[in-house]
Design a protein around this motif. Sequence first.
Motif, mmCIF file in Angstrom:
data_model
loop_
_atom_site.group_PDB
_atom_site.id
_atom_site.type_symbol
_atom_site.label_atom_id
_atom_site.label_comp_id
_atom_site.label_asym_id
_atom_site.label_seq_id
_atom_site.Cartn_x
_atom_site.Cartn_y
_atom_site.Cartn_z
ATOM 1 N N GLY A 145 0.839 -1.190 0.000
ATOM 2 C CA GLY A 145 0.000 0.000 0.000
ATOM 3 C C GLY A 145 0.874 1.240 0.000
ATOM 4 N N CYS A 146 0.485 2.232 -0.797
ATOM 5 C CA CYS A 146 1.284 3.455 -0.839
ATOM 6 C C CYS A 146 1.150 4.214 0.479
ATOM 7 C CB CYS A 146 0.903 4.316 -2.034
ATOM 8 S SG CYS A 146 -0.805 4.856 -2.078
ATOM 9 N N ARG A 147 1.993 5.194 0.665
ATOM 10 C CA ARG A 147 2.069 5.913 1.933
ATOM 11 C C ARG A 147 0.797 6.701 2.203
ATOM 12 N NH1 ARG A 147 6.930 6.162 4.303
ATOM 13 N NH2 ARG A 147 6.354 8.035 5.468
ATOM 14 N N PRO A 148 0.535 6.997 3.486
ATOM 15 C CA PRO A 148 -0.603 7.873 3.800
ATOM 16 C C PRO A 148 -0.418 9.256 3.181
ATOM 17 C CG PRO A 148 0.230 6.768 5.780
ATOM 18 C CD PRO A 148 1.222 6.514 4.691
ATOM 19 N N ALA A 149 -1.501 9.965 3.086
ATOM 20 C CA ALA A 149 -1.467 11.299 2.476
ATOM 21 C C ALA A 149 -0.470 12.195 3.204
ATOM 22 C CB ALA A 149 -2.858 11.925 2.503
ATOM 23 N N ALA A 150 0.302 12.938 2.409
ATOM 24 C CA ALA A 150 1.248 13.906 2.968
ATOM 25 C C ALA A 150 1.276 15.106 2.033
ATOM 26 C CB ALA A 150 2.642 13.303 3.082
ATOM 27 N N PRO A 151 1.511 16.293 2.553
ATOM 28 C CA PRO A 151 1.617 17.461 1.669
ATOM 29 C C PRO A 151 2.863 17.364 0.804
ATOM 30 C CG PRO A 151 2.192 18.034 3.931
ATOM 31 C CD PRO A 151 1.664 16.635 3.973
ATOM 32 N N LEU A 152 2.844 18.063 -0.311
ATOM 33 C CA LEU A 152 3.940 17.983 -1.266
ATOM 34 C C LEU A 152 5.278 18.342 -0.631
ATOM 35 C CD1 LEU A 152 4.588 17.418 -4.263
ATOM 36 C CD2 LEU A 152 4.400 19.887 -4.656
ATOM 37 N N ASP A 153 5.287 19.310 0.291
ATOM 38 C CA ASP A 153 6.572 19.723 0.857
ATOM 39 C C ASP A 153 7.173 18.674 1.780
ATOM 40 O OD1 ASP A 153 4.940 20.009 3.078
ATOM 41 O OD2 ASP A 153 5.346 22.143 3.362
ATOM 42 N N GLN A 154 6.417 17.603 2.077
ATOM 43 C CA GLN A 154 6.950 16.480 2.857
ATOM 44 C C GLN A 154 7.119 15.225 2.009
ATOM 45 O OE1 GLN A 154 4.841 15.882 6.576
ATOM 46 N NE2 GLN A 154 4.519 18.085 6.833
ATOM 47 N N ALA A 155 7.012 15.364 0.700
ATOM 48 C CA ALA A 155 7.048 14.206 -0.193
ATOM 49 C C ALA A 155 8.474 13.882 -0.639
ATOM 50 C CB ALA A 155 6.182 14.466 -1.418
ATOM 51 N N LEU A 156 8.796 12.593 -0.589
ATOM 52 C CA LEU A 156 10.049 12.090 -1.141
ATOM 53 C C LEU A 156 9.741 11.518 -2.528
ATOM 54 C CD1 LEU A 156 13.084 11.475 -0.678
ATOM 55 C CD2 LEU A 156 12.370 9.220 0.177
#
Length: 266
Positions: A145-156
């Motif tokens: 399963g992909c990661r939980p929702a995160a804002p773009l500025d916390q995205a790898l």
Amino acid sequence: MTEDLKAELLDVGLEAARRAGELLRDGRPADLSVAATKSSAVDVVTEMDIAAEKLITGILAARRPDDGLLGEEGADVPGTSGVRWIVDPLDGTVNYLYGLPSWGVSIAAEYRGETVVGVVAAPMRGETYHAVRGGGAWSGGTRLGCRPAAPLDQALLGTGFAYVQTRRAHQAEVVARIIPLVRDIRRGGSAALDLCDVAAGRLDGYYERGLNPWDLAAGELIAREAGALTGGRPGLPASGDLTLAATPAVFASLQPLLEDAGAWHD
């Protein structure tokens, strides 16, 4: 497309990917050399790419003789069954040439133009990822399963670069525009593994221009079945112009940024 046919295609794909992965892992010669080049002098094919595709095509021909086949190293058979296999016998060839572990075997099966089975074997990780359309994405017996929702500025994010200088230069300009807006960017060297890393929650998203069908077919299905959104330019599917796979929140933010940055052209 019956469930029995899906199961058969998955079984064949898993066998072919496993055996090719073992050949590549255990049969790599110490003096491995370049056998040919593709888009540029640094875009290489090794003798092991060719050997792995020969092994895979032999397995597919023996078990599914009426199917079509498209392989990176030249195999192109039309088939009569409605099933077509899309094969990258060694995704991450330059990594493999240098002894880096990030490479894999990517095998997908289409039925009447729609990808229904995807398998990516990563022997140096000891992992094999697979998905059947509508059945989720898996690594062995573990559902992905992909990661939980995160804002773009916390995205790898993951991305990749072409081996043609003009395209690579523009891709670097796109990265320069995107990287201040995200946590960080990784460049792994294998599109198939990057897509599986989105599925496994190791990346929040991945994008790249210039992929071929064999680079993305299996991994795109695996990412999508793990809950990621996949596509290309707004309203279009993943393609050679642009491939994007990400968690839904990151996808919604990243796609327009890539469009504005011109990630879809050279």
